[in-house]
Scaffold this active site. Structure first.
Site, PDB file in Angstrom:
ATOM      1  N   CYS A 224       0.864  -1.136   0.160  1.00 44.36           N
ATOM      2  CA  CYS A 224      -0.085  -0.017   0.039  1.00 44.36           C
ATOM      3  C   CYS A 224       0.627   1.482  -0.051  1.00 44.36           C
ATOM      4  O   CYS A 224       0.440   2.298  -0.374  1.00 44.36           O
ATOM      5  CB  CYS A 224      -1.021   0.188   1.101  1.00 44.36           C
TER       6      CYS A 224
ATOM      7  N   THR B  85      -7.926   2.988  12.782  1.00 44.73           N
ATOM      8  CA  THR B  85      -7.210   2.710  14.167  1.00 44.73           C
ATOM      9  C   THR B  85      -7.569   1.695  15.032  1.00 44.73           C
ATOM     10  O   THR B  85      -6.799   0.751  15.223  1.00 44.73           O
ATOM     11  CB  THR B  85      -7.260   4.030  14.985  1.00 44.73           C
TER      12      THR B  85
END
Length: 417
Positions: free
Chosen positions: A50, A191
């Site tokens: 990524c 998160t």
């Protein structure tokens, strides 16, 4: 031949462009097969994550532009657009780069370990498609060895440098093993997903995800085999939870002092750890006043992270020193490989001369020429042919006044005074 690395990463390009250059599983294999069928690319490994896409190649000629053109064409981009956001390293710099990447020194999070696994997977994929030869095989095996040494001899991966990882490290520090600990995760964003991944990597198998939108919680929970509840079910879920980690976008606290007091009473005051990594806060600060509730906020974790970043920076310096030595070792091996190639070519030339003269001598013997004359002629011709190139070099060095070259030729040819 030349070793070339062409790449694009989080430092040089936006997410949009990185997505365009990334390789899906199918594209990855197609790209390798395409390069394998080209005479330009001798060996290839493609790393695609990524945060980065990098192509490691052994090229027939030292012309990195060929690699840029290929990458742009494969992803249907212009070379101009791509060249502004790529970096290219050759030979020594390329060797150093792959080692630095594998050790996590070039990562968004300094020292993160995931990249090593991703590089190993990329190497295996290339090897399975016969895209790895002698040079890249040796380079990547050396790289894996260096990464292991850096992890063993430095603290590059010992300290938490993200709030999510710090939260899990705190939990592990307090509870030790997490395999029997029940964790409630509140939120379903990036998160919390990262927290869940760290928890799973540290042995946690009992997680519950709570979120206002249950369908989003189900997406996160599915990856980690976790349970799902709504925010309305949080009060009763608190009773069963040893650790609560919360990160939502709520503007008001989700957990108050009163509901925690009730949960502690129902748990017979078995201690609970609360980690609030939301801004604004998800958990009322008064929760930290309760005797058996231990509350840590994002500020507490950030202080840990900042301290650990400094620790990793020091470890990174130690890692860089190790890499410098290992790059030098690899270059020594490359030079020895050049010597092996030189010896092989020289031996091949000598064998060709020998075989040619033997064939001629055999024909002369078959024609009835005296063996003594045939052997003498064979010896003279072999001596003359082998002496031709060295004699020419000696004459040229002498005529040019190249005394150093004359001394070198003398040593190479084994000429005694």
């Amino acid at each position: 031949m030349s070793l070339v690395v062409l790449g694009i990463n989080h430092k040089t390009a936006s997410v949009d462009l990185r997505e365009k250059v990334a390789f899906s599983v199918e594209q990855h294999e197609n790209a390798l097969k395409q390069m394998l069928n080209s005479s330009v690319f001798l060996e290839t490994v493609i790393v695609s994550t990524c945060n980065r896409t990098e192509v490691y190649c052994i090229l027939e000629e030292n012309n990195p532009q060929i690699l840029l053109s290929w990458l742009a064409h494969f992803h249907k981009l212009t070379e101009t657009e791509l060249s502004q956001h790529t970096y290219c390293y050759t030979d020594t710099q390329a060797i150093s780069h792959v080692m630095r990447v594998a050790c996590g020194l070039d990562s968004l999070v300094l020292g993160e370990p995931q990249i090593l696994g991703q590089i190993k997977q990329a190497y295996q994929t290339s090897k399975s498609l016969s895209c790895v030869g002698v040079l890249l095989e040796r380079l990547f095996q050396k790289t894996f060895s260096v990464a292991k040494q850096v992890r063993t001899e430095t603290d590059i991966g010992a300290s938490a440098v993200s709030v999510a990882y710090a939260a899990v490290s705190l939990a592990k520090h307090i509870y030790g093993k997490l395999d029997k600990i029940k964790v409630l995760l509140i939120g379903a964003g990036e998160t919390i997903e990262l927290v869940a991944r760290h928890l799973q990597q540290n042995g946690c198998v009992n997680m519950t995800v709570a979120n206002r939108t249950v369908s989003k919680a189900q997406v996160v929970a599915a990856e980690f085999n976790a349970n799902v509840v709504s925010l309305a079910q949080v009060p009763e879920q608190l009773i069963q939870s040893d650790i609560v980690i919360s990160s939502t976008a709520s503007t008001l606290p989700i957990i108050g002092k009163g509901v925690v007091e009730q949960a502690l009473k129902a748990r017979r005051y078995k201690p609970m750890l609360f980690v609030d990594i939301a801004v604004p806060r998800d958990i009322e600060s008064q929760v930290g006043e309760l005797d058996d509730a231990y509350l840590y906020t994002v500020d507490d974790l950030q202080a840990i992270v900042n301290q650990n970043v400094q620790s990793r920076l020091k470890a990174a310096e130690e890692a860089e020193a190790i890499i410098v030595l290992k790059v030098a070792e690899f270059e020594v091996w490359l030079k020895s490989l050049d010597a092996v190639d030189l010896i092989r070519v020289y031996r091949q030339q000598v064998d060709e001369i020998k075989n040619e003269l033997i064939e001629r001598a055999t024909a002369q013997l078959s024609a009835g020429k005296p063996a003594e004359k045939v052997i003498l002629e064979l010896a003279n011709k072999l001596s003359n042919r082998l002496m031709h190139a060295p004699t020419r070099s000696i004459k040229q060095a002498a005529e040019s006044g190249e005394l150093a070259q004359l001394v070198q030729l003398k040593n190479v040819l084994g000429i005694d005074e």
